[in-house]
Write an enzyme that holds these catalytic residues in place. Sequence first.
Site: not given
Ligand code: R5P
Length: 314
Positions: A34, A36, A193, A224, A227
């Site tokens: 379940d 837990e 950015k 992801s 960045t």
């Molecule tokens: C943001 O403040 C963190 O230092 C990383 O730059 C961020 O979490 C990276 O996320 P992602 O790989 O999704 O762009």
Amino acid sequence: MKLISGNSNRKLSENIAKRLATPLAEAEIKTFKDGEVFVEIRENVRGEDVFVIQSTSHPANDHLMELLIAIDALTRASASRITAVIPYFGYARQDRKAGPRTPISAKLVANLITTAGADRVLTVDLHAGQIQGFFDIPTDNLFAVNVFADRIRAIQNGRVEDVTVVSPDVGGVVRARSLSKRLGNVPLAIVDKRREQAGVSEVMNIIGDVKSRHCVLFDDIVDSGGTLCNAAQALMDKGAKSVFAYVTHGVLSDGAPERIAKAAALARLVTSDSIQSTREIDACGKIERVEIGGLLAESIRRIANEESVSSLFD
Ligand code: R5P
């Protein structure tokens, strides 16, 4: 001393145990059908100095519960001191109210760990240093910067004169500066950015000169990969010779290894092993991992012997 491993990163726990010449204690941490979590420590820990090693990485909530329940089991088994060794502290990015009616989950998680019975916390490269203050117990925040500086020197064959350390955002400048210092004060650049207008895509400005430089992006988390890939492209557009990325925590959510593999501007991504690798990461071919087991083992040894931990970074 007793070492207990959660299920999040058994390989790292085994590495730490080997370096400390202390076998991992017998413990069963399992999940019922379940969902837990159940923990049974199968060795006497009464009066022991216990270190529970667990990253609160994906699946974050399951791994967090494992940690909390293991700490509870140890408290009830009369361990004399419990240190939560959290190589990757999840929920760290929710460290402030980002908007009205939103939580500060990093503080909630810190409260949960303390309430469960942890006496100390040992972690690596917290997303923001001030998260240490969310814990009302001693918290050591280690830095992987020396491990990365060694790897950069090796990759550059000792020639770091052409290297520029780049912070992928304004918030990471202090971290980037510490790496620049370890490499003998090489130049620093910052990716700024900006979304000039709502609904218009972000503009990447580079503060600093990166033309004909080997750029080293340095960050705490790659999730992801967006960045890093965008920053690498912006640096190449400004005439960088190459872009390598060094990131402590390879969260690398679904699809990230593929995105990194496809990013022509990014030559290589080096992460630590704070989070267990996946088949997708191993298959990427562009992601390398460096070990932080030595750093954690030495810190555990020092905590157990009441020696200075901060002097590791002098
Ligand atoms: C943001 O403040 C963190 O230092 C990383 O730059 C961020 O979490 C990276 O996320 P992602 O790989 O999704 O762009």
